[in-house]
Write an enzyme that holds these catalytic residues in place. Structure first.
Site, PDB file in Angstrom:
ATOM      1  N   ASP A 106      -7.069 -14.859  -0.638  1.00 13.89           N
ATOM      2  CA  ASP A 106      -5.836 -14.086  -0.387  1.00 13.89           C
ATOM      3  C   ASP A 106      -5.302 -13.539  -1.616  1.00 13.89           C
ATOM      4  O   ASP A 106      -4.958 -14.464  -2.439  1.00 13.89           O
ATOM      5  CB  ASP A 106      -5.040 -14.877   0.519  1.00 13.89           C
TER       6      ASP A 106
ATOM      7  N   ASP B 196      -8.019 -11.884  14.273  1.00 10.32           N
ATOM      8  CA  ASP B 196      -7.283 -12.933  14.303  1.00 10.32           C
ATOM      9  C   ASP B 196      -7.147 -13.316  15.712  1.00 10.32           C
ATOM     10  O   ASP B 196      -6.495 -12.526  16.569  1.00 10.32           O
ATOM     11  CB  ASP B 196      -5.887 -13.063  13.627  1.00 10.32           C
TER      12      ASP B 196
END
Lengths: 200, 252
Positions: free
Chosen positions: B11, B130
């Site tokens: 990330d 997600d």
């Protein structure tokens, strides 16, 4: 100079970077004079066969490449660049390639997932200097939905994916690599290193 | 035979690699290109970078890391986070990434998948989903970095995404993410049964056995993890030997 042919398709920088790592100087170009004067030609490419051939023709590069290779200049086709070396492709129609290697490009007709994407291991068909620094079973990175169906005598190394997928082919001064050596880690590096020696 | 890919996920926020739990408690870790090179040398098969920089303006600058990564590593990598237009695809691919992943913006504008796939090829369009389990036993699509429940069925969205032209799916379980209790095998199996493109499992890695379980039981093509790699709890080569000893095809 070794020229990476720029006809508007593909990530040429990563191919150039791959050669830079093995100490082979290359230049990205579509200039006819530069290609004529070059020591060798690298033909990269991703995308559709038809678009690639059309772009090569529009830029007057198709006949030039054929001429130079017939004169004995070394050429390395990578991924779609390898497929372009063949007689014809059946990708969304029927299109003529450069005709430098005998055979056709056809779509995978298999039960496994297509595209053939990821790391697959190489099996050796016959000895060749390009295999000098790698060993049978080494993994290389493929991304493609079409593959070459050519002559056994031109096949150097292949991977199994329900069918025999040509990974490296060679005919005289012509080399083709279906996977991405520039994305295949150390193994890819070692293939480019061997290729550098072949053309030096 | 194709090897199962082991994929560290990085990330990136404002050009730095970060890691949080359940999208919270974000901590600073390293430069993307340094960590990318480290993983590439350690046997990673591919890398995924999610740019979680909030503002659009910040993101343009933040993407500078893509070129640095491309210069440093010679394995494939994908970049996602805030990708909402064909221009974003173009920018990221030109900087040297091999694939671009879309998430929230594809939910809002599914045509983006189709257009990108037609223009750049399915192989570089990754749909990242997600998913969170609902009380009714199905999984819902969550967007905006874990904050908004769309009410959409995650399995159906995966199938739709592939029909639109996505060449790969990354399925991240919000319930499992950061918990280190294993991947969501049930969710992943539901999806791998229904699609014919590679599926990457994400969220929940805590032990080497979790990788084995998901490879064995969910028929996934790649397994993604972040913190277990970033904090050195699992070494990639040790993990690959572990998997190979148990009959999973991996690149060693």
């Amino acid at each position: 100079m070794n020229i990476i042919i720029d006809y508007g398709l593909g990530n040429l920088n990563s191919v150039q970077k791959g050669f830079e790592r093995v100490g082979l100087e290359t230049k990205i170009s579509s200039d006819i004079e530069e290609i004529r004067k070059s020591n060798s030609i690298i033909l990269p490419g991703v995308g559709a066969f038809r678009d690639a051939v059309k772009l090569l023709e529009e830029k007057n590069l198709k006949n030039l490449i054929i001429e130079e290779v017939n004169k004995g200049k070394n050429i390395l086709g990578i991924c779609l660049g390898m497929q372009l070396l063949y007689d014809k492709s059946f990708e969304n129609g029927e299109f003529d390639g450069l005709g430098l290697i005998k055979g056709n490009i056809k779509k995978f007709d298999i039960s496994l997932k297509v595209p053939h994407m990821g790391w697959n291991n190489l099996k050796f068909q016959q000895n060749n200097p390009i295999l000098k620094y790698i060993k049978e079973g080494d993994y290389v990175y493929y991304v493609h939905s079409y593959y070459a169906e050519g002559e056994e005598e031109d096949l150097i190394a292949y991977s199994e994916y329900e069918v025999k997928v040509p990974g490296i082919v060679n005919r005289e001064n012509i080399y083709g690599i279906q996977f991405h050596p520039e994305k295949s880690g150390t193994v890819g590096h070692n293939i480019l290193k061997a290729y550098k020696e072949i053309i030096s | 035979m194709l090897a199962k890919r082991i994929i560290p996920c990085l990330d990136v926020r404002k050009g730095r690699v970060v890691k949080g739990k359940k999208f919270k408690n974000i901590v600073d870790v390293d430069q993307p290109e340094n960590l990318g090179k480290f993983y590439s040398d350690s046997g990673a098969d591919e890398l995924v970078f999610y740019d979680i920089t909030a503002s659009n303006e910040g993101r343009k600058t933040s993407l500078e890391f893509v070129k640095k990564v491309a210069d440093e590593i010679n394995i494939p990598f994908s970049v996602g986070g805030g990708v909402s237009s064909l221009e974003d695809f173009n920018d990221i691919l030109r900087k040297g990434a091999d694939k671009v992943s879309v998430n929230s913006s594809a939910v809002k504008n599914p045509q983006l998948i189709k257009e990108a796939s037609e223009k750049y090829g399915a192989q570089c369009v990754v749909l990242s989903i997600d998913a969170k389990k609902d009380k009714d036993g199905t999984w819902k699509v969550i967007i905006n970095g874990g904050r908004k429940n769309t009410g959409m069925d995650a399995v159906q969205w995966a199938v739709k995404g592939v029909e639109l032209g996505a060449g790969e799916l990354v399925i991240n379980s919000i319930d499992a993410d950061g918990m280190k209790e294993g991947y969501d095998i049930e969710l992943l199996s539901e999806i791998t049964k229904r699609v014919r493109v590679p599926v990457i499992a994400s969220g929940g890695a805590g032990s080497m056995n979790h990788f084995y379980e998901v490879a064995k039981e969910a028929d996934v093509d790649g397994i993604l993890a972040a913190s277990v790699f970033h904090y050195g709890e699992i070494k990639i080569m040790e993990l690959k030997k572990y998997l190979k000893d148990r009959g999973i095809e991996v690149r060693i």
